[in-house]
Design a protein around this motif. Structure first.
Motif, PDB file in Angstrom:
ATOM      1  N   SER A 115       0.826  -1.207   0.000  1.00 43.92           N
ATOM      2  CA  SER A 115       0.000   0.000   0.000  1.00 43.92           C
ATOM      3  C   SER A 115       0.856   1.251   0.000  1.00 43.92           C
ATOM      4  O   SER A 115       2.023   1.214   0.391  1.00 43.92           O
ATOM      5  CB  SER A 115      -0.918   0.022   1.226  1.00 43.92           C
ATOM      6  OG  SER A 115      -1.718   1.194   1.255  1.00 43.92           O
ATOM      7  N   TRP A 116       0.250   2.364  -0.446  1.00 40.85           N
ATOM      8  CA  TRP A 116       0.928   3.672  -0.339  1.00 40.85           C
ATOM      9  C   TRP A 116       0.464   4.439   0.895  1.00 40.85           C
ATOM     10  O   TRP A 116       1.000   5.476   1.223  1.00 40.85           O
ATOM     11  CB  TRP A 116       0.669   4.523  -1.583  1.00 40.85           C
ATOM     12  CG  TRP A 116      -0.746   5.053  -1.711  1.00 40.85           C
ATOM     13  CD1 TRP A 116      -1.234   6.223  -1.175  1.00 40.85           C
ATOM     14  CD2 TRP A 116      -1.834   4.465  -2.409  1.00 40.85           C
ATOM     15  NE1 TRP A 116      -2.568   6.382  -1.506  1.00 40.85           N
ATOM     16  CE2 TRP A 116      -2.955   5.314  -2.267  1.00 40.85           C
ATOM     17  CE3 TRP A 116      -1.973   3.281  -3.161  1.00 40.85           C
ATOM     18  CZ2 TRP A 116      -4.202   5.033  -2.838  1.00 40.85           C
ATOM     19  CZ3 TRP A 116      -3.205   3.010  -3.720  1.00 40.85           C
ATOM     20  CH2 TRP A 116      -4.294   3.867  -3.557  1.00 40.85           C
ATOM     21  N   ARG A 117      -0.544   3.907   1.620  1.00 38.07           N
ATOM     22  CA  ARG A 117      -1.085   4.626   2.764  1.00 38.07           C
ATOM     23  C   ARG A 117      -0.303   4.259   4.023  1.00 38.07           C
ATOM     24  O   ARG A 117      -0.763   3.520   4.888  1.00 38.07           O
ATOM     25  CB  ARG A 117      -2.568   4.300   2.943  1.00 38.07           C
ATOM     26  CG  ARG A 117      -3.487   4.819   1.852  1.00 38.07           C
ATOM     27  CD  ARG A 117      -3.410   6.330   1.665  1.00 38.07           C
ATOM     28  NE  ARG A 117      -3.476   7.062   2.921  1.00 38.07           N
ATOM     29  CZ  ARG A 117      -4.592   7.372   3.555  1.00 38.07           C
ATOM     30  NH1 ARG A 117      -5.742   7.062   3.040  1.00 38.07           N
ATOM     31  NH2 ARG A 117      -4.557   8.030   4.694  1.00 38.07           N
TER      32      ARG A 117
ATOM     33  N   THR B  45      -2.726  -2.801  -2.992  1.00 28.75           N
ATOM     34  CA  THR B  45      -3.635  -1.657  -2.928  1.00 28.75           C
ATOM     35  C   THR B  45      -3.573  -0.930  -4.267  1.00 28.75           C
ATOM     36  O   THR B  45      -2.500  -0.603  -4.744  1.00 28.75           O
ATOM     37  CB  THR B  45      -3.242  -0.717  -1.781  1.00 28.75           C
ATOM     38  OG1 THR B  45      -3.236  -1.480  -0.563  1.00 28.75           O
ATOM     39  CG2 THR B  45      -4.238   0.410  -1.636  1.00 28.75           C
ATOM     40  N   CYS B  46      -4.751  -0.723  -4.859  1.00 26.45           N
ATOM     41  CA  CYS B  46      -4.833  -0.239  -6.242  1.00 26.45           C
ATOM     42  C   CYS B  46      -5.171   1.240  -6.321  1.00 26.45           C
ATOM     43  O   CYS B  46      -6.176   1.687  -5.754  1.00 26.45           O
ATOM     44  CB  CYS B  46      -5.913  -1.011  -7.003  1.00 26.45           C
ATOM     45  SG  CYS B  46      -5.699  -2.800  -7.035  1.00 26.45           S
ATOM     46  N   ARG B  47      -4.371   1.991  -7.048  1.00 25.24           N
ATOM     47  CA  ARG B  47      -4.733   3.354  -7.417  1.00 25.24           C
ATOM     48  C   ARG B  47      -5.804   3.268  -8.513  1.00 25.24           C
ATOM     49  O   ARG B  47      -5.924   2.247  -9.194  1.00 25.24           O
ATOM     50  CB  ARG B  47      -3.504   4.111  -7.932  1.00 25.24           C
ATOM     51  CG  ARG B  47      -2.434   4.341  -6.849  1.00 25.24           C
ATOM     52  CD  ARG B  47      -1.428   5.358  -7.331  1.00 25.24           C
ATOM     53  NE  ARG B  47      -0.282   5.526  -6.467  1.00 25.24           N
ATOM     54  CZ  ARG B  47      -0.225   6.335  -5.415  1.00 25.24           C
ATOM     55  NH1 ARG B  47      -1.289   7.018  -5.063  1.00 25.24           N
ATOM     56  NH2 ARG B  47       0.878   6.453  -4.705  1.00 25.24           N
TER      57      ARG B  47
ATOM     58  N   ASP C 296     -10.912   6.361  -5.159  1.00 21.95           N
ATOM     59  CA  ASP C 296      -9.514   6.588  -4.780  1.00 21.95           C
ATOM     60  C   ASP C 296      -8.705   5.330  -4.510  1.00 21.95           C
ATOM     61  O   ASP C 296      -7.533   5.257  -4.846  1.00 21.95           O
ATOM     62  CB  ASP C 296      -9.479   7.468  -3.524  1.00 21.95           C
ATOM     63  CG  ASP C 296      -8.065   7.823  -3.091  1.00 21.95           C
ATOM     64  OD1 ASP C 296      -7.402   8.592  -3.821  1.00 21.95           O
ATOM     65  OD2 ASP C 296      -7.619   7.335  -2.041  1.00 21.95           O
ATOM     66  N   ILE C 297      -9.325   4.334  -3.887  1.00 19.50           N
ATOM     67  CA  ILE C 297      -8.514   3.212  -3.392  1.00 19.50           C
ATOM     68  C   ILE C 297      -9.294   1.900  -3.481  1.00 19.50           C
ATOM     69  O   ILE C 297     -10.509   1.856  -3.250  1.00 19.50           O
ATOM     70  CB  ILE C 297      -8.049   3.492  -1.936  1.00 19.50           C
ATOM     71  CG1 ILE C 297      -7.010   2.479  -1.468  1.00 19.50           C
ATOM     72  CG2 ILE C 297      -9.215   3.573  -0.968  1.00 19.50           C
ATOM     73  CD1 ILE C 297      -6.292   2.893  -0.177  1.00 19.50           C
TER      74      ILE C 297
ATOM     75  N   TRP D 252      -9.540  13.248   2.829  1.00 18.69           N
ATOM     76  CA  TRP D 252      -8.529  12.416   3.507  1.00 18.69           C
ATOM     77  C   TRP D 252      -7.829  13.154   4.645  1.00 18.69           C
ATOM     78  O   TRP D 252      -7.159  12.548   5.470  1.00 18.69           O
ATOM     79  CB  TRP D 252      -7.488  11.916   2.502  1.00 18.69           C
ATOM     80  CG  TRP D 252      -6.684  12.983   1.845  1.00 18.69           C
ATOM     81  CD1 TRP D 252      -5.592  13.618   2.359  1.00 18.69           C
ATOM     82  CD2 TRP D 252      -6.905  13.572   0.563  1.00 18.69           C
ATOM     83  NE1 TRP D 252      -5.115  14.562   1.476  1.00 18.69           N
ATOM     84  CE2 TRP D 252      -5.902  14.552   0.365  1.00 18.69           C
ATOM     85  CE3 TRP D 252      -7.847  13.366  -0.443  1.00 18.69           C
ATOM     86  CZ2 TRP D 252      -5.822  15.322  -0.795  1.00 18.69           C
ATOM     87  CZ3 TRP D 252      -7.757  14.137  -1.591  1.00 18.69           C
ATOM     88  CH2 TRP D 252      -6.777  15.091  -1.759  1.00 18.69           C
TER      89      TRP D 252
ATOM     90  N   PHE E  74     -12.485   8.745   4.080  1.00 16.10           N
ATOM     91  CA  PHE E  74     -12.411   7.738   3.025  1.00 16.10           C
ATOM     92  C   PHE E  74     -13.775   7.052   3.021  1.00 16.10           C
ATOM     93  O   PHE E  74     -14.061   6.210   3.862  1.00 16.10           O
ATOM     94  CB  PHE E  74     -11.277   6.742   3.286  1.00 16.10           C
ATOM     95  CG  PHE E  74      -9.932   7.331   2.987  1.00 16.10           C
ATOM     96  CD1 PHE E  74      -9.327   7.140   1.763  1.00 16.10           C
ATOM     97  CD2 PHE E  74      -9.285   8.115   3.932  1.00 16.10           C
ATOM     98  CE1 PHE E  74      -8.090   7.711   1.477  1.00 16.10           C
ATOM     99  CE2 PHE E  74      -8.052   8.689   3.663  1.00 16.10           C
ATOM    100  CZ  PHE E  74      -7.455   8.483   2.427  1.00 16.10           C
TER     101      PHE E  74
ATOM    102  N   SER F 118      -3.424   1.131 -12.382  1.00 16.56           N
ATOM    103  CA  SER F 118      -3.786  -0.263 -12.081  1.00 16.56           C
ATOM    104  C   SER F 118      -4.165  -1.030 -13.349  1.00 16.56           C
ATOM    105  O   SER F 118      -3.884  -2.225 -13.462  1.00 16.56           O
ATOM    106  CB  SER F 118      -4.940  -0.303 -11.079  1.00 16.56           C
ATOM    107  OG  SER F 118      -4.532   0.228  -9.839  1.00 16.56           O
TER     108      SER F 118
END
Length: 416
Positions: free
Chosen positions: A30-32, A84-86, A298-299, A264, A336, A91
């Motif tokens: 993930s990027w989060r 985790t997909c953008r 978003d996610i 966010w 979110f 993606s």
């Protein structure tokens, strides 16, 4: 007797070893990275309790590095089981390369609308490759104590918006609006694509751009730049060098009255700001005009096509698609907003206020995300730069729009 005990102990050891061997560990990319504690404390334990034998590890990368890190890991065969997909093209590229598995047949997909799934589907919607998790909504978060102190009503129209900014500036206690142009992306994301949908009429305008029946030099696409050009006078001294974290700090420390926002921000602002906050959607041109909001998909979460544990990973993805997960996730991370078709009751008052805009405004997504940023120059990145330039005054709204149109037309056939 001793031989019998030895055999029993041996059997016990073998069985214990077999049980331990059955435990599977799934890793989430993930990027989060700011969500780590929430996954570890509020989400993963619920799944593990219901699925003994499956352990889950949340292993995020830094947001700015995620795409490069993930692509490198996928190419090397070392990526986690769950990705985790953008939204949209980033993606979609992974799916086309065979790095994300097709999840169309996943039972949980029935819990999402076509709109929710559209950010993680092929262009013909024949294949869906990530389970939708959440969207984010754009607007403005404001210091309600400052508004009360200065006698400012929440603006509904552009005229009221600029009147409020003028009043804040004249008083001098607060910087009217906290946003910088150093990092560029926020000038487009919380600037151009925040206020823009009211001009280009949301999905109608976005789809016309994709179809080639509208151009970026048309008035509805230039007009948001004209508004951004007016923001310069309200951003405070040195905004050109102000970074995204600088802007966050200016607002949460109570030094700025308004923050052009993505939802966010809510979790972080709740922990840092010592004042009451409110939010308002992008003001419309005139009272009674239809309003539009960027409610951006978003996610989501997908399956690494080379996962060693695809069945266990699919179990996790089925859970991500449930109403239980949607409720846990949306309330653990206010701002979110769940994409699950089952409504989620928000507990956080600011999140509740923002998601309520869905009842009165038409939703759309960021204009550059689908199809239009597949070529070079990349329209998304170019819009960052153009928005920042317009705010700084180094490029006129008309010149910025002309440059973006020429760049898009250079590679995108419907715009030639």
């Amino acid at each position: 007797m001793i031989r019998t005990m030895k055999l029993a102990l041996l059997a016990s050891t073998v069985l214990s070893g077999a049980a331990m061997a059955e435990d599977v560990t799934l890793t989430i990319e993930s990027w989060r990275n700011d969500d780590l504690a929430i996954w570890q404390e509020k989400l993963i334990p619920v799944f593990e309790a219901a699925n003994p034998g499956i352990k889950v590890v949340f292993a995020p990368s830094a947001p700015a590095e995620y795409n490069a890190v993930l692509n490198s890991k996928l190419d090397a065969g070392s990526a986690g089981d769950l990705v985790t997909c953008r939204p949209f093209d980033a993606s979609l590229d992974l799916f086309k390369k065979g790095q994300l598995a097709d999840l169309t047949s996943l039972a949980a997909m029935a819990n999402f609308s076509d709109v929710a799934k559209s950010a993680w589907q092929t262009d013909d919607a024949a294949s869906t490759f990530c389970v939708p998790m959440a969207s984010v909504i754009h607007g403005f978060i404001y210091n309600a104590d400052a508004f009360a102190e200065l006698g400012i009503e929440v603006p509904k129209t552009e005229a009221e918006f600029f009147a409020a900014l003028d009043k804040i500036k004249a008083d001098g206690t607060y910087i009217p609006m906290a946003m910088g142009t150093n990092d560029q992306w926020e000038a487009a994301t919380m600037g151009y694509n925040n206020i823009g949908p009211n001009y280009w009429k949301g999905e109608e305008g976005r789809k016309a751009l994709i179809a080639g029946t509208s151009k970026l030099t048309d008035e509805q696409w230039v007009a948001p730049f004209r508004q951004l050009a007016k923001w310069k006078d309200y951003l405070g001294d040195g905004f050109e060098a102000q970074t995204y974290p600088d802007s966050q700090n200016l607002f949460t420390l109570g030094r700025a009255a308004i923050y052009p926002a993505g939802s966010w921000e809510i979790s972080g602002f709740n922990t840092q700001a010592q004042f009451k906050m409110g939010a308002f959607p992008p003001p419309v041109a005139a009272e009674g005009d239809e309003c539009y909001i960027s409610d951006h998909t978003d996610i989501a979460m997908g399956l690494n096509a080379k996962s060693a544990h695809p069945e266990e990973a699919k179990k996790f993805l089925e859970w991500v698609g449930t109403a239980e997960f949607a409720n846990l996730y949306a309330n653990a991370l206010p701002g979110f907003f769940a994409l699950n078709s089952t409504p989620v009751t928000m507990e956080d008052p600011l999140a509740k206020e923002i998601v309520g805009w869905r009842e009165v405004c038409k939703p759309t997504i960021r204009s550059t995300y689908q199809v239009l940023s597949r070529g070079t120059p990349n329209l998304e990145n170019e819009t960052w730069n153009a928005s920042a330039n317009v705010i700084k005054g180094t490029e006129t709204p008309e010149d910025a729009a002309k440059r973006l149109q020429e760049g898009l037309a250079s590679w995108y056939e419907p715009q030639k």
